[in-house]
Design a protein around this motif. Structure first.
Motif, short mmCIF file in Angstrom:
data_model
loop_
_atom_site.label_atom_id
_atom_site.label_comp_id
_atom_site.label_asym_id
_atom_site.label_seq_id
_atom_site.Cartn_x
_atom_site.Cartn_y
_atom_site.Cartn_z
N TYR A 155 0.74 -1.17 0.15
CA TYR A 155 -0.03 -0.03 0.23
C TYR A 155 1.07 1.12 -0.01
O TYR A 155 1.97 1.37 0.60
N VAL A 445 -3.47 3.22 -0.51
CA VAL A 445 -3.90 3.08 -1.68
C VAL A 445 -3.03 1.89 -2.41
O VAL A 445 -1.62 1.66 -2.15
N TRP A 450 -2.64 2.41 -7.25
CA TRP A 450 -1.79 3.64 -7.18
C TRP A 450 -0.95 3.83 -8.42
O TRP A 450 -0.84 5.16 -8.99
#
Length: 454
Positions: A155, A445, A450
């Motif tokens: 992430y 994200v 992303w």
């Protein structure tokens, strides 16, 4: 400063309801005001359960303590397995036991860093947050990336502006994501939050006597860098800014083509160097002076502001020379891993900056795989002339280098093994786990979204 952060779920071993009850009963919650709002049930992290006297880890990762390698519950255990570069060199999903068997010297600095943090109460959320809020290429967060790993998934929390390193951050994250996604047991990896820098070296801010847990391409061996975590550099994915380098696997293919058709005895018996003096004038001018007027020297400066770049040479063509000079630049030099892929003799000064593969360097003896000289190059001529006068010794060093680095420690497989070991070692001494989910949007994200900008 890097901008606001974001992430995903909590403890991998607990359901959402269990997490909430544990929050109210057993966990201390911490968080900066900027992360605490009505949309959050808790702060951005949870302290690990310290009742066992050590950070909580997945039972399948319990072996990944400082000084020990990570274990893989899903690994294919085969006592007869041996690393074979032709079969395994591009395998990004080797089991943890295979990684340890194939690359025993690769993880030395990670274990040293983990031991440092274990002896200093582990990594706290504040350590990571301080890096995110006060570092970067220019002190404003430029060049920094904040990220987390949850259930083996990557992430992105923050992505500071990258005015000077605009491809490095994405290349590094791609490499880390590849190492995670290729690993069948990635869900057993610890949940962590971290900050990496894409600069040539780390310039972290520290609070009091605390060192920085930032991830960096290079570090010095002692304080104030003891707590920095070495990571593979961006070039293992690709290096597009430097002409004629490109994607790492393709560089290895081009180098292999040169070396397969050119025995060491047929290589040019000169010391080759092409580079920018401006990156480290003291060291690089010293090299040019030490070789000036020598018939065994082929050393030329490359000026990047020269449109013609007349002295630029494709990286694979370096391998047509028997002897390759290597110098540090602003810190480490990313060229070293390419030169060590050649079946040539690398000649380098004593280093100030470490890279992930440096523990496998051997400067002397029958197993020597490079030649080390003084930082002022005062013994360069003597050692080059020895190599010229003793071609069998020179060829042995070149063969050792190719066998050690091209065929083992600098393979794509080794890079992915290193990434996962870094995650395990870092997680083993991290005293908190990140919270990524909350009411509303949550934090972070996933990398797959992303990287597409959605």
């Amino acid at each position: 400063m890097i901008g606001p952060r974001s992430q995903s779920p909590t403890f991998r071993y607990l359901g959402a309801g269990a997490v909430l009850s544990l929050i109210s009963l057993t966990f201390l919650l911490f968080g900066r005001p900027s992360y605490l709002g009505s949309e959050w049930n808790s702060g951005p992290y949870l302290l690990k359960d310290s009742s066992s006297g050590s950070p909580v880890r997945s039972e399948k990762c319990a072996g990944a303590e400082p000084g020990a390698g990570p274990t893989n519950g899903g690994a294919t255990e085969n006592s007869t397995w041996e690393f074979n570069v032709h079969r395994d060199g591009n395998n990004h999903g080797l089991s943890e036991s295979q990684c340890l068997s194939a690359f025993p010297k690769l993880f030395v600095e990670l274990e040293r860093t983990a031991e440092f943090w274990a002896a200093n109460d582990g990594i706290a959320y504040k350590d990571v947050d301080d890096v995110a809020r006060g570092g970067g290429v220019d002190g404003n967060g430029n060049g920094l990336v904040g990220a987390a790993i949850k259930d083996g998934e990557l992430y992105i929390l923050d992505y500071g502006p990258q005015p000077y390193t605009f491809t490095r951050g994405k290349a590094t994250l791609h490499s880390l994501h590849r190492a995670l996604s290729a690993y069948p047991d990635r869900h057993t990896l610890p949940d962590i939050e971290f900050v990496l820098t894409t600069d040539d070296f780390s310039t972290p801010t520290s609070t009091g006597n605390r060192q920085s847990p930032i991830w960096s391409y290079t570090k010095r061996p002692d304080a104030p860098d003891t707590g920095i975590w070495l990571m593979p550099d961006f070039g293992y994915w690709a290096w597009p800014e430097v002409a004629q380098v490109g994607e790492y696997k393709d560089v290895r293919r081009r180098i292999s083509t040169i070396d397969e058709g050119l025995p060491f005895s047929a290589k040019k018996k000169q010391l080759l160097w092409r580079g920018s003096v401006a990156a480290n004038p003291e060291i690089r001018n010293g090299l040019l002076e030490a070789a000036r007027g020598k018939t065994w020297g082929s050393l030329k400066e490359v000026k990047w502001d020269d449109d013609q770049q007349a002295n630029l040479m494709p990286i694979e063509d370096h391998c047509t020379y028997a002897f390759l000079a290597h110098t540090e630049g602003r810190s480490y030099s990313g060229r070293g891993k390419y030169l060590l892929n050649c079946r040539s003799v690398l000649i380098s000064h004593k280093p100030h900056w470490l890279e992930a593969h440096h523990a496998a360097l051997i400067p002397s003896g029958l197993d020597a795989n490079y030649v080390q000289v003084e930082r002022d190059w005062s013994d360069l001529e003597r050692k080059v002339e020895f190599l010229l006068d003793n071609p069998a010794a020179a060829e042995r060093i070149a063969e050792n280098a190719a066998r050690t680095f091209r065929d083992r420690y600098l393979t794509p497989a080794a890079e992915s093994c290193y990434w996962r070991y870094l995650v395990n070692m870092y997680g083993g001494v991290s005293g908190f786990v990140p919270v990524l989910e909350g009411k509303g949007k949550g934090r972070g994200v996933k990398f797959e979204s992303w990287v597409l900008g959605v």
